[in-house]
Design an enzyme around this catalytic site. Sequence first.
Site, PDB file in Angstrom:
ATOM      1  CB  SER A   1       2.073  -4.380  -7.488  1.00 51.86           C
ATOM      2  OG  SER A   1       3.235  -3.490  -8.128  1.00 51.86           O
TER       3      SER A   1
ATOM      4  CG  LEU B   1      -1.979  -1.178   1.542  1.00 50.58           C
ATOM      5  CD1 LEU B   1      -2.669  -0.500   2.553  1.00 50.58           C
ATOM      6  CD2 LEU B   1      -2.681  -0.736   0.270  1.00 50.58           C
ATOM      7  CB  SER B   2       0.068   4.606  -0.868  1.00 46.35           C
ATOM      8  OG  SER B   2       0.870   5.520  -0.774  1.00 46.35           O
ATOM      9  N   GLY B   3       2.319   4.091   1.295  1.00 44.77           N
ATOM     10  CA  GLY B   3       2.780   4.549   2.916  1.00 44.77           C
ATOM     11  C   GLY B   3       3.211   3.239   3.731  1.00 44.77           C
ATOM     12  CB  SER B   4       3.472   0.386   2.550  1.00 44.31           C
ATOM     13  OG  SER B   4       3.790  -0.763   1.804  1.00 44.31           O
ATOM     14  N   GLY B   5       6.206   1.516   2.648  1.00 43.57           N
ATOM     15  CA  GLY B   5       7.396   1.809   3.411  1.00 43.57           C
ATOM     16  C   GLY B   5       8.545   0.920   2.565  1.00 43.57           C
TER      17      GLY B   5
END
EC number: 2.7.1.25
Length: 204
Positions: free
Chosen positions: A109, A36-40
Amino acid sequence: MYPVEHIHPIFDRILDRSQKERLLQQRAVVVWLVGLSGSGKSTIAQALEKRLHAEGYLTQLLDGDNLRSGINGDLGFSEADRQENLRRTAEIARLFLHCGIITLCSFISPTREARQKTREIIGEADLLEVYVKCSFAECARRDVKGLYVKALRGEIKNFTGLDAPFEEPEAPWLLLDTEAASEAQCVEQLYQHLIHRIHPQNPS
Protein backbone atom coordinates in the site's frame (compact mmCIF):
# COMPACT_ATOMS: atom_id res chain seq x y z
CA MET A 1 -21.23 -5.47 -19.58
CA TYR A 2 -24.75 -4.56 -18.53
CA PRO A 3 -25.68 -0.86 -18.46
CA VAL A 4 -25.90 0.56 -14.97
CA GLU A 5 -29.69 0.93 -15.24
CA HIS A 6 -29.96 -2.89 -15.50
CA ILE A 7 -28.25 -3.40 -12.13
CA HIS A 8 -30.57 -3.71 -9.16
CA PRO A 9 -28.74 -4.12 -5.81
CA ILE A 10 -30.58 -5.89 -2.99
CA PHE A 11 -28.52 -4.58 -0.08
CA ASP A 12 -31.68 -3.57 1.79
CA ARG A 13 -33.06 -7.13 1.72
CA ILE A 14 -30.11 -9.18 2.93
CA LEU A 15 -29.02 -10.00 6.48
CA ASP A 16 -27.03 -7.16 7.98
CA ARG A 17 -23.61 -7.25 9.59
CA SER A 18 -24.85 -7.01 13.18
CA GLN A 19 -26.80 -10.24 12.76
CA LYS A 20 -23.66 -12.02 11.56
CA GLU A 21 -21.62 -10.58 14.41
CA ARG A 22 -24.13 -11.83 16.97
CA LEU A 23 -23.95 -15.30 15.45
CA LEU A 24 -20.14 -15.29 15.55
CA GLN A 25 -19.90 -13.56 18.94
CA GLN A 26 -17.34 -11.06 17.72
CA ARG A 27 -17.08 -7.57 16.27
CA ALA A 28 -15.79 -7.35 12.73
CA VAL A 29 -12.99 -5.06 11.67
CA VAL A 30 -10.40 -4.76 8.89
CA VAL A 31 -6.77 -4.57 10.02
CA TRP A 32 -4.68 -3.23 7.13
CA LEU A 33 -0.92 -3.80 7.57
CA VAL A 34 1.17 -1.39 5.50
CA GLY A 35 4.93 -1.43 4.91
CA LEU A 36 7.81 -2.22 2.62
CA SER A 37 8.36 -5.70 1.24
CA GLY A 38 10.17 -7.68 3.93
CA SER A 39 9.15 -5.39 6.78
CA GLY A 40 7.28 -8.21 8.53
CA LYS A 41 3.66 -7.57 7.53
CA SER A 42 2.76 -11.09 6.48
CA THR A 43 4.66 -12.73 9.35
CA ILE A 44 2.85 -10.59 11.93
CA ALA A 45 -0.53 -11.10 10.26
CA GLN A 46 -0.07 -14.88 10.16
CA ALA A 47 0.93 -15.07 13.82
CA LEU A 48 -1.95 -12.83 14.88
CA GLU A 49 -4.47 -14.87 12.89
CA LYS A 50 -3.30 -18.10 14.55
CA ARG A 51 -3.65 -16.54 17.99
CA LEU A 52 -7.12 -15.17 17.31
CA HIS A 53 -8.23 -18.49 15.81
CA ALA A 54 -6.99 -20.34 18.89
CA GLU A 55 -9.16 -18.03 21.00
CA GLY A 56 -12.28 -18.77 18.96
CA TYR A 57 -12.41 -15.78 16.61
CA LEU A 58 -13.28 -16.20 12.94
CA THR A 59 -10.71 -14.50 10.75
CA GLN A 60 -9.63 -14.16 7.14
CA LEU A 61 -6.13 -13.21 6.03
CA LEU A 62 -5.74 -11.44 2.68
CA ASP A 63 -2.12 -11.37 1.55
CA GLY A 64 -0.78 -9.49 -1.45
CA ASP A 65 1.15 -12.41 -2.96
CA ASN A 66 -1.77 -14.82 -2.48
CA LEU A 67 -4.26 -12.54 -4.21
CA ARG A 68 -1.82 -11.89 -7.06
CA SER A 69 -1.70 -15.63 -7.68
CA GLY A 70 -5.50 -15.70 -8.03
CA ILE A 71 -8.10 -12.96 -8.34
CA ASN A 72 -5.47 -10.31 -9.07
CA GLY A 73 -3.33 -12.53 -11.28
CA ASP A 74 -4.07 -10.39 -14.34
CA LEU A 75 -2.46 -7.29 -12.81
CA GLY A 76 1.10 -6.09 -13.18
CA PHE A 77 3.01 -3.51 -11.15
CA SER A 78 2.26 -0.29 -12.98
CA GLU A 79 0.76 2.49 -10.88
CA ALA A 80 -2.68 1.82 -12.38
CA ASP A 81 -2.43 -1.91 -11.71
CA ARG A 82 -1.29 -1.34 -8.13
CA GLN A 83 -4.27 0.93 -7.58
CA GLU A 84 -6.60 -1.72 -8.99
CA ASN A 85 -4.94 -4.41 -6.87
CA LEU A 86 -5.77 -2.46 -3.72
CA ARG A 87 -9.25 -1.49 -4.91
CA ARG A 88 -10.22 -5.13 -5.49
CA THR A 89 -8.72 -6.15 -2.18
CA ALA A 90 -10.63 -3.44 -0.34
CA GLU A 91 -13.88 -4.62 -1.92
CA ILE A 92 -13.13 -8.21 -0.86
CA ALA A 93 -12.27 -7.04 2.67
CA ARG A 94 -15.56 -5.15 2.82
CA LEU A 95 -17.47 -8.33 1.95
CA PHE A 96 -15.74 -10.21 4.79
CA LEU A 97 -16.41 -7.27 7.10
CA HIS A 98 -20.13 -7.45 6.33
CA CYS A 99 -20.01 -11.17 7.11
CA GLY A 100 -18.84 -10.31 10.63
CA ILE A 101 -15.32 -11.62 10.03
CA ILE A 102 -12.12 -10.11 11.43
CA THR A 103 -10.10 -9.48 8.26
CA LEU A 104 -6.32 -9.04 8.22
CA CYS A 105 -4.82 -7.47 5.09
CA SER A 106 -1.10 -7.49 4.36
CA PHE A 107 -0.22 -5.12 1.50
CA ILE A 108 2.60 -2.70 0.78
CA SER A 109 0.00 0.00 0.00
CA PRO A 110 2.72 2.48 -1.01
CA THR A 111 0.88 5.79 -1.48
CA ARG A 112 -1.39 7.89 0.69
CA GLU A 113 -3.82 8.25 -2.21
CA ALA A 114 -4.18 4.48 -2.56
CA ARG A 115 -4.64 4.04 1.18
CA GLN A 116 -7.28 6.76 1.25
CA LYS A 117 -9.24 4.99 -1.48
CA THR A 118 -9.21 1.72 0.48
CA ARG A 119 -10.41 3.67 3.52
CA GLU A 120 -13.29 5.11 1.51
CA ILE A 121 -14.34 1.65 0.32
CA ILE A 122 -14.11 -0.08 3.71
CA GLY A 123 -15.15 2.86 5.87
CA GLU A 124 -13.14 5.06 8.21
CA ALA A 125 -14.55 3.48 11.38
CA ASP A 126 -13.84 -0.10 10.28
CA LEU A 127 -10.34 0.15 8.84
CA LEU A 128 -7.44 -0.01 11.30
CA GLU A 129 -4.23 0.99 9.53
CA VAL A 130 -1.11 -0.59 11.03
CA TYR A 131 2.23 0.71 9.81
CA VAL A 132 4.83 -2.05 9.96
CA LYS A 133 7.87 0.18 9.91
CA CYS A 134 11.26 -0.99 8.70
CA SER A 135 13.93 0.88 6.77
CA PHE A 136 14.74 0.07 3.16
CA ALA A 137 18.29 -0.84 4.20
CA GLU A 138 17.09 -3.36 6.80
CA CYS A 139 14.50 -4.87 4.44
CA ALA A 140 17.24 -5.21 1.83
CA ARG A 141 19.49 -6.89 4.39
CA ARG A 142 16.75 -9.39 5.26
CA ASP A 143 15.68 -9.83 1.61
CA VAL A 144 13.37 -12.68 2.59
CA LYS A 145 12.03 -13.11 -0.96
CA GLY A 146 15.24 -12.36 -2.84
CA LEU A 147 13.66 -9.31 -4.44
CA TYR A 148 15.96 -6.58 -3.19
CA VAL A 149 19.10 -8.00 -4.75
CA LYS A 150 17.28 -8.23 -8.09
CA ALA A 151 15.88 -4.71 -7.77
CA LEU A 152 19.27 -3.26 -6.89
CA ARG A 153 20.72 -4.99 -9.96
CA GLY A 154 18.03 -3.34 -12.07
CA GLU A 155 16.30 -6.65 -12.82
CA ILE A 156 13.03 -5.51 -11.22
CA LYS A 157 11.58 -2.15 -12.22
CA ASN A 158 9.13 0.01 -10.23
CA PHE A 159 10.33 -1.51 -6.98
CA THR A 160 8.74 0.17 -3.98
CA GLY A 161 11.17 2.27 -1.99
CA LEU A 162 13.77 2.24 -4.78
CA ASP A 163 12.39 3.51 -8.08
CA ALA A 164 8.73 3.60 -7.03
CA PRO A 165 7.54 5.72 -4.11
CA PHE A 166 6.66 4.62 -0.61
CA GLU A 167 4.88 7.31 1.37
CA GLU A 168 4.90 6.61 5.09
CA PRO A 169 1.50 6.69 6.83
CA GLU A 170 1.20 9.98 8.70
CA ALA A 171 -1.22 8.94 11.44
CA PRO A 172 -1.65 5.14 11.52
CA TRP A 173 -3.91 3.50 14.08
CA LEU A 174 -0.82 1.63 15.29
CA LEU A 175 2.90 1.70 14.46
CA LEU A 176 4.97 -1.47 14.78
CA ASP A 177 8.71 -0.94 14.41
CA THR A 178 10.17 -4.31 13.44
CA GLU A 179 13.74 -3.02 13.70
CA ALA A 180 13.25 -2.03 17.34
CA ALA A 181 11.01 -4.91 18.45
CA SER A 182 10.85 -8.66 17.86
CA GLU A 183 8.12 -10.42 15.92
CA ALA A 184 6.60 -11.72 19.15
CA GLN A 185 6.60 -8.24 20.69
CA CYS A 186 4.93 -6.75 17.61
CA VAL A 187 2.25 -9.46 17.54
CA GLU A 188 1.57 -8.92 21.24
CA GLN A 189 1.31 -5.16 20.79
CA LEU A 190 -1.13 -5.54 17.91
CA TYR A 191 -3.15 -8.16 19.77
CA GLN A 192 -3.50 -5.95 22.85
CA HIS A 193 -4.69 -3.01 20.75
CA LEU A 194 -7.10 -5.14 18.72
CA ILE A 195 -8.71 -7.41 21.30
CA HIS A 196 -10.74 -4.57 22.81
CA ARG A 197 -12.19 -3.75 19.39
CA ILE A 198 -13.32 -7.25 18.49
CA HIS A 199 -14.74 -8.37 21.82
CA PRO A 200 -18.54 -8.74 21.30
CA GLN A 201 -19.45 -6.83 24.47
CA ASN A 202 -17.23 -3.85 23.73
CA PRO A 203 -19.36 -0.99 22.36
CA SER A 204 -16.48 0.98 20.81
